[in-house]
Design an enzyme around this catalytic site. Structure first.
Site, PDB file in Angstrom:
ATOM      1  N   SER A  71       9.432  74.135  23.442  1.00 65.26           N
ATOM      2  CA  SER A  71       9.027  72.730  23.554  1.00 65.26           C
ATOM      3  C   SER A  71       8.780  72.260  24.980  1.00 65.26           C
ATOM      4  O   SER A  71       8.325  71.130  25.187  1.00 65.26           O
ATOM      5  CB  SER A  71      10.073  71.823  22.898  1.00 65.26           C
ATOM      6  OG  SER A  71       9.871  71.799  21.492  1.00 65.26           O
ATOM      7  N   LYS A  74       5.454  70.776  25.735  1.00 65.24           N
ATOM      8  CA  LYS A  74       5.153  69.345  25.599  1.00 65.24           C
ATOM      9  C   LYS A  74       5.006  68.638  26.940  1.00 65.24           C
ATOM     10  O   LYS A  74       4.464  67.532  27.011  1.00 65.24           O
ATOM     11  CB  LYS A  74       6.232  68.659  24.755  1.00 65.24           C
ATOM     12  CG  LYS A  74       6.287  69.104  23.296  1.00 65.24           C
ATOM     13  CD  LYS A  74       7.370  68.352  22.545  1.00 65.24           C
ATOM     14  CE  LYS A  74       7.372  68.687  21.046  1.00 65.24           C
ATOM     15  NZ  LYS A  74       7.932  70.012  20.750  1.00 65.24           N
ATOM     16  N   SER A 135      11.718  65.269  21.232  1.00 66.67           N
ATOM     17  CA  SER A 135      10.890  66.476  21.126  1.00 66.67           C
ATOM     18  C   SER A 135      10.229  66.591  19.756  1.00 66.67           C
ATOM     19  O   SER A 135      10.058  67.694  19.211  1.00 66.67           O
ATOM     20  CB  SER A 135      11.726  67.733  21.412  1.00 66.67           C
ATOM     21  OG  SER A 135      10.893  68.821  21.717  1.00 66.67           O
TER      22      SER A 135
END
Length: 449
Positions: A71, A74, A135
Protein backbone atom coordinates in the site's frame (compact mmCIF):
# COMPACT_ATOMS: atom_id res chain seq x y z
CA UNK A 1 51.53 -46.66 -7.90
CA UNK A 2 50.43 -47.36 -4.32
CA UNK A 3 52.80 -44.62 -3.07
CA UNK A 4 51.30 -42.28 -5.64
CA UNK A 5 47.74 -43.04 -4.45
CA UNK A 6 48.72 -42.43 -0.80
CA UNK A 7 50.35 -39.15 -1.79
CA UNK A 8 47.20 -38.12 -3.65
CA UNK A 9 44.99 -38.96 -0.65
CA UNK A 10 47.36 -37.02 1.64
CA UNK A 11 47.23 -34.03 -0.67
CA UNK A 12 43.41 -34.15 -0.81
CA UNK A 13 43.13 -34.33 2.99
CA UNK A 14 45.61 -31.48 3.37
CA UNK A 15 43.71 -29.34 0.88
CA UNK A 16 40.42 -30.00 2.68
CA UNK A 17 42.01 -29.09 6.02
CA UNK A 18 43.45 -25.85 4.59
CA UNK A 19 40.08 -24.89 3.05
CA UNK A 20 38.30 -25.66 6.30
CA UNK A 21 40.70 -23.51 8.33
CA UNK A 22 40.43 -20.72 5.74
CA UNK A 23 36.65 -20.70 5.95
CA UNK A 24 36.74 -20.87 9.73
CA UNK A 25 38.87 -17.72 9.83
CA UNK A 26 37.02 -15.98 7.01
CA UNK A 27 33.50 -16.26 8.48
CA UNK A 28 34.17 -14.16 11.62
CA UNK A 29 35.99 -11.53 9.55
CA UNK A 30 33.15 -11.44 7.00
CA UNK A 31 30.65 -10.96 9.80
CA UNK A 32 32.69 -8.08 11.23
CA UNK A 33 32.97 -6.48 7.79
CA UNK A 34 29.25 -6.86 7.25
CA UNK A 35 28.55 -5.32 10.67
CA UNK A 36 30.88 -2.42 9.89
CA UNK A 37 29.07 -1.69 6.62
CA UNK A 38 25.69 -1.78 8.41
CA UNK A 39 26.09 0.08 11.71
CA UNK A 40 22.41 -0.35 12.61
CA UNK A 41 21.78 -3.94 11.59
CA UNK A 42 18.28 -3.01 10.43
CA UNK A 43 16.03 -6.07 10.28
CA UNK A 44 14.46 -5.40 6.89
CA UNK A 45 15.10 -6.46 3.32
CA UNK A 46 15.95 -2.87 2.47
CA UNK A 47 15.98 0.49 4.22
CA UNK A 48 16.98 4.11 3.79
CA UNK A 49 17.16 7.24 5.96
CA UNK A 50 17.18 10.71 4.38
CA UNK A 51 17.73 14.15 5.89
CA UNK A 52 14.93 16.12 4.23
CA UNK A 53 16.41 19.63 4.49
CA UNK A 54 19.72 18.76 2.84
CA UNK A 55 18.71 15.68 0.85
CA UNK A 56 21.57 13.72 2.43
CA UNK A 57 21.25 9.96 2.65
CA UNK A 58 22.28 9.19 6.23
CA UNK A 59 21.89 5.42 6.01
CA UNK A 60 20.91 2.81 3.47
CA UNK A 61 20.68 -0.94 3.23
CA UNK A 62 20.10 -2.51 -0.19
CA UNK A 63 18.13 0.65 -1.00
CA UNK A 64 18.22 0.17 -4.78
CA UNK A 65 16.81 -3.36 -4.73
CA UNK A 66 13.27 -3.62 -6.05
CA UNK A 67 10.50 -5.13 -3.92
CA UNK A 68 6.68 -5.03 -3.90
CA UNK A 69 5.69 -1.88 -1.94
CA UNK A 70 2.12 -3.00 -1.07
CA UNK A 71 0.00 0.00 0.00
CA UNK A 72 2.97 2.37 -0.07
CA UNK A 73 1.97 2.43 -3.75
CA UNK A 74 -0.81 4.80 -2.65
CA UNK A 75 1.74 7.53 -1.99
CA UNK A 76 1.90 8.20 -5.73
CA UNK A 77 -1.90 8.24 -5.91
CA UNK A 78 -1.89 10.75 -3.06
CA UNK A 79 0.67 12.90 -4.85
CA UNK A 80 -1.29 12.97 -8.11
CA UNK A 81 -4.58 13.76 -6.36
CA UNK A 82 -2.84 16.61 -4.51
CA UNK A 83 -1.45 17.80 -7.83
CA UNK A 84 -4.95 17.84 -9.32
CA UNK A 85 -6.21 19.78 -6.30
CA UNK A 86 -3.45 22.38 -6.42
CA UNK A 87 -3.86 22.84 -10.18
CA UNK A 88 -7.62 23.41 -9.63
CA UNK A 89 -8.62 20.38 -11.73
CA UNK A 90 -10.34 19.09 -8.59
CA UNK A 91 -11.58 20.59 -5.36
CA UNK A 92 -12.04 18.82 -2.05
CA UNK A 93 -15.79 18.94 -2.69
CA UNK A 94 -15.70 17.55 -6.24
CA UNK A 95 -18.20 14.63 -6.44
CA UNK A 96 -16.88 11.18 -7.37
CA UNK A 97 -19.05 8.35 -8.72
CA UNK A 98 -18.37 4.69 -7.99
CA UNK A 99 -17.77 2.25 -10.85
CA UNK A 100 -18.64 -1.46 -10.77
CA UNK A 101 -14.93 -2.28 -10.38
CA UNK A 102 -14.46 0.14 -7.47
CA UNK A 103 -17.65 -1.09 -5.82
CA UNK A 104 -16.54 -4.72 -6.03
CA UNK A 105 -13.12 -4.03 -4.50
CA UNK A 106 -14.55 -1.84 -1.75
CA UNK A 107 -16.89 -4.60 -0.52
CA UNK A 108 -14.00 -6.95 0.26
CA UNK A 109 -13.34 -6.29 3.94
CA UNK A 110 -10.44 -8.77 3.90
CA UNK A 111 -8.63 -5.83 2.31
CA UNK A 112 -8.39 -2.47 4.02
CA UNK A 113 -11.61 -0.81 2.86
CA UNK A 114 -14.62 1.32 3.59
CA UNK A 115 -17.66 -0.10 1.72
CA UNK A 116 -18.76 2.24 -1.06
CA UNK A 117 -22.18 2.48 -2.74
CA UNK A 118 -22.82 2.81 -6.46
CA UNK A 119 -25.83 5.06 -5.91
CA UNK A 120 -23.91 7.54 -3.75
CA UNK A 121 -21.49 10.28 -4.82
CA UNK A 122 -18.55 10.89 -2.52
CA UNK A 123 -16.39 13.97 -2.22
CA UNK A 124 -12.69 13.90 -3.04
CA UNK A 125 -11.96 14.71 0.61
CA UNK A 126 -13.98 11.75 1.91
CA UNK A 127 -12.20 9.31 -0.40
CA UNK A 128 -8.77 10.86 0.11
CA UNK A 129 -9.06 10.62 3.89
CA UNK A 130 -10.17 6.98 3.59
CA UNK A 131 -7.11 6.32 1.41
CA UNK A 132 -4.51 8.26 3.42
CA UNK A 133 -5.72 7.31 6.92
CA UNK A 134 -7.25 3.85 6.50
CA UNK A 135 -5.48 2.77 3.29
CA UNK A 136 -8.88 2.02 1.74
CA UNK A 137 -8.32 0.30 -1.61
CA UNK A 138 -11.73 0.99 -3.15
CA UNK A 139 -11.47 4.70 -2.31
CA UNK A 140 -8.00 4.78 -3.89
CA UNK A 141 -9.22 3.27 -7.17
CA UNK A 142 -12.18 5.67 -7.24
CA UNK A 143 -9.79 8.63 -7.02
CA UNK A 144 -7.52 7.13 -9.68
CA UNK A 145 -10.47 6.80 -12.03
CA UNK A 146 -11.54 10.37 -11.29
CA UNK A 147 -8.11 11.84 -12.05
CA UNK A 148 -7.13 9.55 -14.93
CA UNK A 149 -10.49 8.70 -16.49
CA UNK A 150 -9.58 5.02 -16.06
CA UNK A 151 -7.21 3.36 -13.67
CA UNK A 152 -5.08 2.28 -16.63
CA UNK A 153 -4.61 5.88 -17.76
CA UNK A 154 -3.88 6.85 -14.17
CA UNK A 155 -1.17 4.18 -13.94
CA UNK A 156 0.41 5.66 -17.07
CA UNK A 157 0.51 8.99 -15.24
CA UNK A 158 2.04 7.30 -12.19
CA UNK A 159 4.88 5.87 -14.25
CA UNK A 160 5.42 9.15 -16.10
CA UNK A 161 5.67 11.01 -12.79
CA UNK A 162 8.02 8.37 -11.36
CA UNK A 163 10.34 8.87 -14.34
CA UNK A 164 10.22 12.64 -13.82
CA UNK A 165 11.23 12.16 -10.18
CA UNK A 166 14.16 9.93 -11.11
CA UNK A 167 12.59 6.86 -9.52
CA UNK A 168 14.76 4.66 -11.68
CA UNK A 169 13.44 1.24 -10.62
CA UNK A 170 9.76 2.09 -10.23
CA UNK A 171 7.17 0.12 -12.18
CA UNK A 172 3.52 0.75 -11.33
CA UNK A 173 0.80 -1.58 -12.59
CA UNK A 174 -2.08 -0.36 -10.38
CA UNK A 175 -2.99 2.53 -8.11
CA UNK A 176 -3.69 0.69 -4.85
CA UNK A 177 -0.77 -1.67 -4.22
CA UNK A 178 -2.90 -4.80 -4.26
CA UNK A 179 -1.42 -7.71 -6.16
CA UNK A 180 -2.96 -8.68 -9.47
CA UNK A 181 -4.08 -12.01 -8.05
CA UNK A 182 -6.42 -9.98 -5.81
CA UNK A 183 -7.63 -7.66 -8.59
CA UNK A 184 -8.31 -10.49 -11.05
CA UNK A 185 -9.56 -9.49 -14.49
CA UNK A 186 -9.82 -5.84 -13.42
CA UNK A 187 -6.05 -5.44 -13.09
CA UNK A 188 -5.03 -2.62 -15.45
CA UNK A 189 -1.57 -4.00 -16.28
CA UNK A 190 0.55 -7.10 -15.80
CA UNK A 191 0.01 -10.82 -15.52
CA UNK A 192 -1.92 -12.78 -12.92
CA UNK A 193 0.94 -12.86 -10.39
CA UNK A 194 2.33 -9.37 -11.04
CA UNK A 195 2.65 -6.55 -8.49
CA UNK A 196 4.02 -3.03 -8.34
CA UNK A 197 7.80 -2.87 -8.00
CA UNK A 198 9.75 -0.10 -6.27
CA UNK A 199 12.97 0.34 -4.35
CA UNK A 200 13.36 2.01 -0.95
CA UNK A 201 15.24 4.84 -2.66
CA UNK A 202 12.37 5.30 -5.13
CA UNK A 203 9.92 5.60 -2.25
CA UNK A 204 12.19 8.04 -0.40
CA UNK A 205 12.25 10.26 -3.50
CA UNK A 206 8.47 10.14 -3.73
CA UNK A 207 8.07 10.97 -0.04
CA UNK A 208 10.52 13.86 -0.52
CA UNK A 209 8.32 15.30 -3.28
CA UNK A 210 5.07 14.86 -1.36
CA UNK A 211 6.49 16.79 1.60
CA UNK A 212 8.25 19.41 -0.53
CA UNK A 213 5.48 20.04 -3.08
CA UNK A 214 2.34 19.41 -1.04
CA UNK A 215 3.10 19.64 2.69
CA UNK A 216 -0.64 19.92 3.36
CA UNK A 217 -0.81 16.17 2.65
CA UNK A 218 0.76 15.69 6.08
CA UNK A 219 -2.24 17.36 7.72
CA UNK A 220 -4.25 14.28 6.72
CA UNK A 221 -1.58 11.58 7.03
CA UNK A 222 -1.04 12.55 10.68
CA UNK A 223 -4.67 11.92 11.69
CA UNK A 224 -4.65 8.81 13.94
CA UNK A 225 -8.42 8.17 14.09
CA UNK A 226 -11.41 9.41 12.13
CA UNK A 227 -14.93 8.19 11.45
CA UNK A 228 -16.08 7.54 7.91
CA UNK A 229 -19.73 8.55 7.67
CA UNK A 230 -20.37 8.98 3.93
CA UNK A 231 -23.03 6.62 2.53
CA UNK A 232 -22.95 4.20 5.47
CA UNK A 233 -25.70 3.29 7.93
CA UNK A 234 -23.40 3.63 10.93
CA UNK A 235 -19.98 5.34 11.19
CA UNK A 236 -16.87 3.28 10.48
CA UNK A 237 -13.89 3.99 12.71
CA UNK A 238 -10.86 4.48 10.47
CA UNK A 239 -7.70 3.64 12.39
CA UNK A 240 -4.47 4.86 10.86
CA UNK A 241 -2.11 1.92 10.34
CA UNK A 242 0.82 4.19 11.26
CA UNK A 243 1.04 3.42 14.98
CA UNK A 244 3.98 5.80 15.48
CA UNK A 245 1.61 8.78 15.31
CA UNK A 246 0.91 10.62 18.56
CA UNK A 247 -2.75 10.47 19.61
CA UNK A 248 -3.45 6.74 19.86
CA UNK A 249 -3.32 6.66 23.64
CA UNK A 250 -1.72 4.27 26.13
CA UNK A 251 -2.38 1.11 24.10
CA UNK A 252 -0.02 2.25 21.35
CA UNK A 253 2.44 4.19 23.52
CA UNK A 254 5.26 1.74 22.81
CA UNK A 255 5.14 2.68 19.12
CA UNK A 256 4.58 6.46 19.44
CA UNK A 257 7.45 8.67 18.28
CA UNK A 258 7.20 12.41 18.91
CA UNK A 259 7.10 14.44 15.71
CA UNK A 260 5.91 11.68 13.36
CA UNK A 261 3.30 13.02 10.91
CA UNK A 262 3.31 10.49 8.06
CA UNK A 263 3.45 8.87 5.74
CA UNK A 264 2.28 5.39 4.59
CA UNK A 265 2.33 1.77 5.70
CA UNK A 266 2.00 -1.27 3.46
CA UNK A 267 1.52 -5.00 3.90
CA UNK A 268 0.86 -8.03 1.73
CA UNK A 269 2.08 -11.61 2.09
CA UNK A 270 4.48 -10.99 -0.79
CA UNK A 271 5.78 -7.60 0.40
CA UNK A 272 5.95 -8.26 4.11
CA UNK A 273 5.48 -5.32 6.50
CA UNK A 274 6.63 -2.00 5.06
CA UNK A 275 6.59 1.63 6.15
CA UNK A 276 7.56 5.00 4.72
CA UNK A 277 7.82 7.32 7.71
CA UNK A 278 8.62 10.97 8.30
CA UNK A 279 9.29 12.89 11.49
CA UNK A 280 9.85 16.57 12.20
CA UNK A 281 11.58 17.87 15.33
CA UNK A 282 12.18 21.61 15.56
CA UNK A 283 12.32 21.93 11.80
CA UNK A 284 14.73 19.01 11.35
CA UNK A 285 12.81 16.50 9.24
CA UNK A 286 13.82 12.92 8.44
CA UNK A 287 12.36 10.48 5.91
CA UNK A 288 12.72 6.71 6.31
CA UNK A 289 11.68 3.62 4.38
CA UNK A 290 11.77 0.01 5.55
CA UNK A 291 10.66 -2.81 3.27
CA UNK A 292 10.06 -6.46 4.04
CA UNK A 293 10.20 -6.47 7.84
CA UNK A 294 8.93 -9.71 9.42
CA UNK A 295 6.07 -8.31 11.52
CA UNK A 296 3.80 -5.33 12.13
CA UNK A 297 5.69 -4.18 15.27
CA UNK A 298 9.05 -4.63 13.55
CA UNK A 299 8.38 -2.07 10.83
CA UNK A 300 7.93 0.55 13.55
CA UNK A 301 10.78 -0.69 15.73
CA UNK A 302 13.18 -0.58 12.78
CA UNK A 303 11.92 2.87 11.84
CA UNK A 304 12.49 4.00 15.43
CA UNK A 305 16.08 2.77 15.17
CA UNK A 306 16.54 4.82 12.00
CA UNK A 307 15.02 7.96 13.51
CA UNK A 308 17.09 7.60 16.70
CA UNK A 309 20.21 7.22 14.57
CA UNK A 310 19.36 10.34 12.58
CA UNK A 311 18.73 12.51 15.63
CA UNK A 312 21.31 11.08 18.04
CA UNK A 313 24.26 10.70 15.69
CA UNK A 314 23.81 13.82 13.54
CA UNK A 315 23.38 17.52 14.25
CA UNK A 316 21.81 19.88 11.76
CA UNK A 317 24.17 22.77 11.07
CA UNK A 318 23.97 25.80 8.82
CA UNK A 319 26.71 25.47 6.20
CA UNK A 320 25.78 28.52 4.15
CA UNK A 321 23.69 31.60 4.94
CA UNK A 322 21.73 33.69 2.49
CA UNK A 323 23.83 36.72 1.40
CA UNK A 324 26.92 35.31 3.15
CA UNK A 325 29.96 36.19 1.04
CA UNK A 326 31.97 33.33 -0.38
CA UNK A 327 35.59 33.15 0.73
CA UNK A 328 38.67 31.71 -0.91
CA UNK A 329 39.82 31.54 -4.50
CA UNK A 330 36.28 31.54 -5.90
CA UNK A 331 35.08 34.58 -3.97
CA UNK A 332 34.59 36.81 -7.03
CA UNK A 333 34.23 36.83 -10.81
CA UNK A 334 35.74 39.20 -13.40
CA UNK A 335 33.45 41.86 -14.88
CA UNK A 336 33.93 43.34 -18.35
CA UNK A 337 33.32 47.08 -18.77
CA UNK A 338 32.40 47.46 -15.12
CA UNK A 339 33.29 50.30 -12.77
CA UNK A 340 34.75 47.50 -10.64
CA UNK A 341 36.87 44.80 -12.24
CA UNK A 342 35.39 41.98 -10.17
CA UNK A 343 32.02 41.17 -8.61
CA UNK A 344 32.13 39.59 -5.14
CA UNK A 345 29.95 36.48 -4.81
CA UNK A 346 27.54 35.38 -2.09
CA UNK A 347 25.15 32.51 -1.36
CA UNK A 348 21.61 33.00 -2.65
CA UNK A 349 19.93 30.98 0.08
CA UNK A 350 20.57 29.35 3.44
CA UNK A 351 21.68 25.72 3.33
CA UNK A 352 21.62 23.33 6.29
CA UNK A 353 23.05 19.82 6.45
CA UNK A 354 23.24 16.97 8.92
CA UNK A 355 26.80 16.68 10.24
CA UNK A 356 27.90 13.52 12.01
CA UNK A 357 28.62 14.27 15.66
CA UNK A 358 32.35 14.63 16.25
CA UNK A 359 33.07 15.54 12.64
CA UNK A 360 34.31 18.97 11.70
CA UNK A 361 31.63 21.39 10.58
CA UNK A 362 34.09 22.89 8.07
CA UNK A 363 32.77 22.94 4.53
CA UNK A 364 34.04 23.05 0.98
CA UNK A 365 32.57 25.30 -1.71
CA UNK A 366 32.86 24.52 -5.39
CA UNK A 367 31.49 27.43 -7.44
CA UNK A 368 30.17 26.72 -10.93
CA UNK A 369 29.27 29.82 -12.96
CA UNK A 370 26.34 29.89 -15.37
CA UNK A 371 27.92 29.93 -18.83
CA UNK A 372 24.91 31.72 -20.30
CA UNK A 373 25.77 34.70 -18.05
CA UNK A 374 29.39 34.93 -19.24
CA UNK A 375 31.00 36.37 -22.36
CA UNK A 376 33.47 34.50 -24.56
CA UNK A 377 36.31 35.38 -22.16
CA UNK A 378 34.45 33.92 -19.18
CA UNK A 379 33.58 37.29 -17.65
CA UNK A 380 30.31 38.87 -16.61
CA UNK A 381 29.17 41.82 -18.69
CA UNK A 382 28.40 45.03 -16.82
CA UNK A 383 26.01 46.12 -15.50
CA UNK A 384 25.61 43.38 -12.87
CA UNK A 385 22.64 43.61 -10.53
CA UNK A 386 23.07 42.98 -6.84
CA UNK A 387 21.38 39.65 -6.02
CA UNK A 388 21.52 38.44 -9.63
CA UNK A 389 22.04 34.66 -9.81
CA UNK A 390 25.27 33.90 -11.67
CA UNK A 391 25.71 30.19 -10.91
CA UNK A 392 25.68 27.75 -8.02
CA UNK A 393 27.97 26.35 -5.35
CA UNK A 394 28.25 22.74 -4.27
CA UNK A 395 28.31 23.01 -0.48
CA UNK A 396 29.63 19.89 1.25
CA UNK A 397 30.84 19.14 4.79
CA UNK A 398 34.55 18.33 4.66
CA UNK A 399 33.71 15.03 6.33
CA UNK A 400 31.53 14.31 3.31
CA UNK A 401 28.21 12.50 2.99
CA UNK A 402 29.00 8.80 3.09
CA UNK A 403 25.93 7.72 1.15
CA UNK A 404 25.57 10.81 -1.05
CA UNK A 405 22.33 12.68 -1.72
CA UNK A 406 18.83 11.67 -2.77
CA UNK A 407 19.32 14.01 -5.76
CA UNK A 408 22.63 15.28 -7.11
CA UNK A 409 21.29 18.83 -7.02
CA UNK A 410 20.45 18.73 -3.29
CA UNK A 411 23.65 20.44 -2.15
CA UNK A 412 23.74 23.02 -4.96
CA UNK A 413 23.16 26.49 -3.55
CA UNK A 414 22.50 29.48 -5.83
CA UNK A 415 25.38 31.95 -6.11
CA UNK A 416 24.56 35.64 -6.49
CA UNK A 417 26.42 38.89 -7.12
CA UNK A 418 26.96 40.46 -3.70
CA UNK A 419 27.22 44.01 -5.05
CA UNK A 420 25.83 46.17 -7.84
CA UNK A 421 28.45 46.72 -10.57
CA UNK A 422 27.60 49.63 -12.84
CA UNK A 423 28.82 49.86 -16.43
CA UNK A 424 31.60 52.32 -17.30
CA UNK A 425 30.54 55.38 -19.29
CA UNK A 426 31.32 55.57 -23.02
CA UNK A 427 34.48 57.62 -22.59
CA UNK A 428 36.10 55.19 -20.17
CA UNK A 429 35.09 52.27 -22.39
CA UNK A 430 36.66 54.05 -25.39
CA UNK A 431 39.95 54.73 -23.58
CA UNK A 432 40.10 51.12 -22.37
CA UNK A 433 39.33 49.92 -25.89
CA UNK A 434 42.18 51.99 -27.36
CA UNK A 435 44.53 50.72 -24.67
CA UNK A 436 43.54 47.14 -25.38
CA UNK A 437 44.08 47.72 -29.13
CA UNK A 438 47.63 49.04 -28.70
CA UNK A 439 48.43 46.34 -26.18
CA UNK A 440 47.50 43.72 -28.76
CA UNK A 441 49.65 45.47 -31.43
CA UNK A 442 52.68 45.57 -29.14
CA UNK A 443 52.14 41.93 -28.26
CA UNK A 444 52.04 41.03 -31.94
CA UNK A 445 55.24 42.98 -32.68
CA UNK A 446 57.00 41.39 -29.74
CA UNK A 447 56.06 38.02 -31.12
CA UNK A 448 57.92 38.77 -34.34
CA UNK A 449 61.22 39.06 -32.47
Amino acid sequence: MKFSNKLSRFAAVSLALILGLTLAFQIPFASKAEAASDPLGVKAKSAILVDFNSGQILYEKDADHVYPPASMTKMMTEYLVMQALHSKKLTWDTPVSISDYTYKISQNRAFSNVPLKKDHQYTVRELYEAMAIYSANGATIALAEKVGGTEKHFVDLMNKTAKKFGMQSAEYINSSGLENVDLGSDAPYGGKDASNQLSAKDLAKLAYHIIKDYPDALEISKIPLKQFTAGVDSPIQMVNWNYMLPGFGANMAKFTYAGVDGLKTGHTDLAGYCFTGTVNRNGHRLISVVMGTPSDPQRFEQTRALFDYGYNQFTEKTLAKKNQRIKGAQKSVAVHDGKQDRAPLAFGKTYKAAVLNGDSSAVTYKVVLDRSKLNKDGNLEAPVKKGETVGYAEVTPKSGSHYGYIYQSNNKVPVIAAEQIERNNWFVRMIKGIGAFFASIFSWIAGLF
